[in-house]
Design a protein around this motif. Structure first.
Motif, PDB file in Angstrom:
ATOM      1  N   GLU A   1     -24.106  58.310 -61.135  1.00 19.45           N
ATOM      2  CA  GLU A   1     -24.396  57.070 -60.444  1.00 19.45           C
ATOM      3  C   GLU A   1     -23.798  55.894 -61.213  1.00 19.45           C
ATOM      4  N   ARG A   2     -23.489  54.849 -60.461  1.00 18.12           N
ATOM      5  CA  ARG A   2     -22.948  53.643 -61.069  1.00 18.12           C
ATOM      6  C   ARG A   2     -24.058  52.911 -61.823  1.00 18.12           C
ATOM      7  N   GLY A   3     -23.763  52.507 -63.050  1.00 17.13           N
ATOM      8  CA  GLY A   3     -24.772  51.820 -63.840  1.00 17.13           C
ATOM      9  C   GLY A   3     -24.193  51.302 -65.137  1.00 17.13           C
ATOM     10  N   GLU A   4     -25.081  50.933 -66.049  1.00 25.18           N
ATOM     11  CA  GLU A   4     -24.663  50.332 -67.308  1.00 25.18           C
ATOM     12  C   GLU A   4     -23.843  51.297 -68.158  1.00 25.18           C
ATOM     13  N   TYR A   5     -24.198  52.582 -68.135  1.00 32.42           N
ATOM     14  CA  TYR A   5     -23.474  53.551 -68.964  1.00 32.42           C
ATOM     15  C   TYR A   5     -22.041  53.715 -68.475  1.00 32.42           C
ATOM     16  N   LEU A   6     -21.837  53.759 -67.162  1.00 34.18           N
ATOM     17  CA  LEU A   6     -20.479  53.868 -66.620  1.00 34.18           C
ATOM     18  C   LEU A   6     -19.661  52.631 -66.980  1.00 34.18           C
ATOM     19  N   GLU A   7     -20.261  51.461 -66.892  1.00 33.71           N
ATOM     20  CA  GLU A   7     -19.561  50.233 -67.269  1.00 33.71           C
ATOM     21  C   GLU A   7     -19.171  50.252 -68.745  1.00 33.71           C
ATOM     22  N   THR A   8     -20.042  50.792 -69.574  1.00 41.41           N
ATOM     23  CA  THR A   8     -19.738  50.894 -71.005  1.00 41.41           C
ATOM     24  C   THR A   8     -18.559  51.826 -71.241  1.00 41.41           C
ATOM     25  N   LEU A   9     -18.539  52.960 -70.549  1.00 38.90           N
ATOM     26  CA  LEU A   9     -17.442  53.919 -70.703  1.00 38.90           C
ATOM     27  C   LEU A   9     -16.111  53.299 -70.285  1.00 38.90           C
ATOM     28  N   ILE A  10     -16.101  52.630 -69.156  1.00 36.76           N
ATOM     29  CA  ILE A  10     -14.849  52.040 -68.670  1.00 36.76           C
ATOM     30  C   ILE A  10     -14.383  50.927 -69.597  1.00 36.76           C
ATOM     31  N   THR A  11     -15.319  50.151 -70.108  1.00 43.19           N
ATOM     32  CA  THR A  11     -14.954  49.083 -71.043  1.00 43.19           C
ATOM     33  C   THR A  11     -14.315  49.659 -72.301  1.00 43.19           C
ATOM     34  N   LYS A  12     -14.927  50.699 -72.861  1.00 42.04           N
ATOM     35  CA  LYS A  12     -14.384  51.313 -74.082  1.00 42.04           C
ATOM     36  C   LYS A  12     -13.032  51.966 -73.810  1.00 42.04           C
ATOM     37  N   PHE A  13     -12.926  52.603 -72.646  1.00 39.69           N
ATOM     38  CA  PHE A  13     -11.645  53.215 -72.298  1.00 39.69           C
ATOM     39  C   PHE A  13     -10.553  52.161 -72.150  1.00 39.69           C
ATOM     40  N   SER A  14     -10.862  51.062 -71.498  1.00 38.23           N
ATOM     41  CA  SER A  14      -9.864  50.012 -71.256  1.00 38.23           C
ATOM     42  C   SER A  14      -9.317  49.469 -72.569  1.00 38.23           C
ATOM     43  N   HIS A  15     -10.187  49.198 -73.519  1.00 41.73           N
ATOM     44  CA  HIS A  15      -9.739  48.684 -74.817  1.00 41.73           C
ATOM     45  C   HIS A  15      -8.926  49.748 -75.569  1.00 41.73           C
ATOM     46  N   ARG A  16      -9.334  50.987 -75.479  1.00 36.66           N
ATOM     47  CA  ARG A  16      -8.596  52.045 -76.166  1.00 36.66           C
ATOM     48  C   ARG A  16      -7.231  52.273 -75.536  1.00 36.66           C
ATOM     49  N   PHE A  17      -7.159  52.210 -74.210  1.00 35.52           N
ATOM     50  CA  PHE A  17      -5.884  52.402 -73.524  1.00 35.52           C
ATOM     51  C   PHE A  17      -4.906  51.295 -73.882  1.00 35.52           C
ATOM     52  N   CYS A  18      -5.396  50.085 -73.945  1.00 34.37           N
ATOM     53  CA  CYS A  18      -4.531  48.960 -74.322  1.00 34.37           C
ATOM     54  C   CYS A  18      -4.076  49.069 -75.775  1.00 34.37           C
ATOM     55  N   ALA A  19      -4.969  49.546 -76.645  1.00 37.45           N
ATOM     56  CA  ALA A  19      -4.610  49.696 -78.058  1.00 37.45           C
ATOM     57  C   ALA A  19      -3.550  50.775 -78.253  1.00 37.45           C
ATOM     58  N   CYS A  20      -3.551  51.790 -77.406  1.00 34.88           N
ATOM     59  CA  CYS A  20      -2.574  52.877 -77.516  1.00 34.88           C
ATOM     60  C   CYS A  20      -1.233  52.523 -76.881  1.00 34.88           C
ATOM     61  N   ASN A  21      -1.221  51.517 -75.991  1.00 33.79           N
ATOM     62  CA  ASN A  21       0.013  51.165 -75.276  1.00 33.79           C
ATOM     63  C   ASN A  21       0.266  49.648 -75.320  1.00 33.79           C
ATOM     64  N   PRO A  22       0.435  49.095 -76.501  1.00 39.55           N
ATOM     65  CA  PRO A  22       0.618  47.625 -76.584  1.00 39.55           C
ATOM     66  C   PRO A  22       1.898  47.150 -75.903  1.00 39.55           C
ATOM     67  N   ASP A  23       2.986  47.908 -76.027  1.00 37.90           N
ATOM     68  CA  ASP A  23       4.248  47.497 -75.405  1.00 37.90           C
ATOM     69  C   ASP A  23       4.144  47.506 -73.886  1.00 37.90           C
ATOM     70  N   LEU A  24       3.511  48.533 -73.349  1.00 39.90           N
ATOM     71  CA  LEU A  24       3.347  48.627 -71.896  1.00 39.90           C
ATOM     72  C   LEU A  24       2.474  47.498 -71.371  1.00 39.90           C
ATOM     73  N   MET A  25       1.447  47.164 -72.122  1.00 40.71           N
ATOM     74  CA  MET A  25       0.558  46.095 -71.687  1.00 40.71           C
ATOM     75  C   MET A  25       1.301  44.758 -71.635  1.00 40.71           C
ATOM     76  N   ARG A  26       2.176  44.501 -72.606  1.00 38.41           N
ATOM     77  CA  ARG A  26       2.963  43.264 -72.600  1.00 38.41           C
ATOM     78  C   ARG A  26       3.968  43.265 -71.456  1.00 38.41           C
ATOM     79  N   GLU A  27       4.565  44.422 -71.206  1.00 34.22           N
ATOM     80  CA  GLU A  27       5.563  44.519 -70.142  1.00 34.22           C
ATOM     81  C   GLU A  27       4.947  44.284 -68.766  1.00 34.22           C
TER      82      GLU A  27
END
Length: 319
Positions: free
Chosen positions: A226-252
């Protein structure tokens, strides 16, 4: 009646195979002749159904005389290679016959590390009387305990010296283990956010397309139902990790962690829309692009279109 038909069918099969050894029939000028001398003909006719039994008993006797291959007679490297294909249960059974070979520490070490890829005890000097076979039993017991009660399972691993009391060590153990129940693991990570933080950092999403990276993430850290605080936490952590792994792509692409967060939510909603049998009117590609760009205006239309194609062709990101 049934036995007669079986005998006729069996004799036809033997004739087609063309056997001519003892106890079998052969063809000559379109008629059947006995394979043995005439003195055995009446006995063979009285026991037509027993021809195959005789042959099977004879074959079985020769097999029993040959016996099984004795692994102790083979070169040790070959014996260990054969035993390395066995699981823990079969290896225990093999130890009843080949005790020294099946109890070899290298075999049990391989079983431990192939099932539980990381344990703190692997990097320590083994205590006196240490055995990988015993360690395997403890790891198996601890996993079963975890699947019943996660906190008790982790405490069991720590009490046996298998895991250090460290969020990073627990996260590595979870990341490299596939025997833990994902529902219990989800409950544990929801309570231990410090372990969750270290677990997220173990993922490497470099040069991965966003939906594929999200699938890999949810394969290790299962999304809640179900959608809730835990899912929001997971997506937030994933988003920051994905950006940290792909800095060049994020700038592009001009993406930020907040923009990736919006895209992840859009992908999850699209996955539900396209895969759910309860949704009759599926979201079109044009609708997905329009709705996504309303939430994140700087995102390229082509990039959002590729996201839609990926979900449409491959499927749910959190299945």
């Amino acid at each position: 009646m049934g036995q007669g038909l079986w005998r006729i069918a069996r004799n036809q099969q033997l004739q087609q195979q063309g056997y001519s050894g003892q106890g079998y029939l052969t063809r000559e000028h379109g008629r059947r002749i006995p394979a043995n001398n005439v003195s055995n003909t009446s006995h063979r006719k009285q026991a037509q159904g027993g021809i195959d039994i005789y042959h099977l008993l004879k074959t079985r006797k020769s097999k029993e005389q040959e016996g099984f291959i004795n692994l102790e007679m083979l070169p040790p490297e070959l014996s260990f290679t054969i035993l390395s294909y066995l699981n823990a249960t079969d290896l225990c059974l093999a130890s009843c016959v080949w005790q020294d070979l099946a109890n070899d520490e290298l075999l049990w070490q391989g079983l431990c590390k192939s099932t539980w890829g990381h344990c703190s005890i692997y990097n320590k000097n083994p205590p006196l009387g240490f055995s990988f076979r015993k360690l395997y039993m403890q790891l198996d017991e601890g996993s079963l305990t975890f699947n019943a009660n996660p906190d008790e399972g982790v405490n069991y691993f720590m009490s046996k010296g298998i895991l250090d009391d460290s969020p990073k060590e627990i996260a590595k153990f979870i990341f490299c283990t596939r025997t833990l129940n994902w529902k219990k693991l989800r409950i544990y990570l929801d309570e231990r956010r410090d372990v969750l933080d270290d677990l997220v950092t173990l993922h490497n999403f470099r040069n991965q397309f966003l939906p594929n990276a999200l699938r890999e993430f949810f394969k290790h850290i299962h999304a809640p139902e179900e959608r809730g605080e835990y899912l929001e936490t997971l997506i937030t952590k994933f988003s920051h990790r994905f950006c940290a792994c792909n800095p060049d792509l994020m700038r592009e692409l001009g993406l930020s962690p907040d923009a990736v967060y919006v895209l992840c939510y859009s992908l999850i909603l699209l996955s539900i829309d396209l895969t759910s049998p309860h949704v009759k009117n599926k979201m079109s590609k044009r609708e997905f692009i329009r709705n996504t760009r309303r939430a994140a205006q700087n995102i390229s239309e082509d990039f959002v279109g590729h996201l839609y194609d990926n979900i449409y062709l491959i499927g749910h990101v959190a299945a």
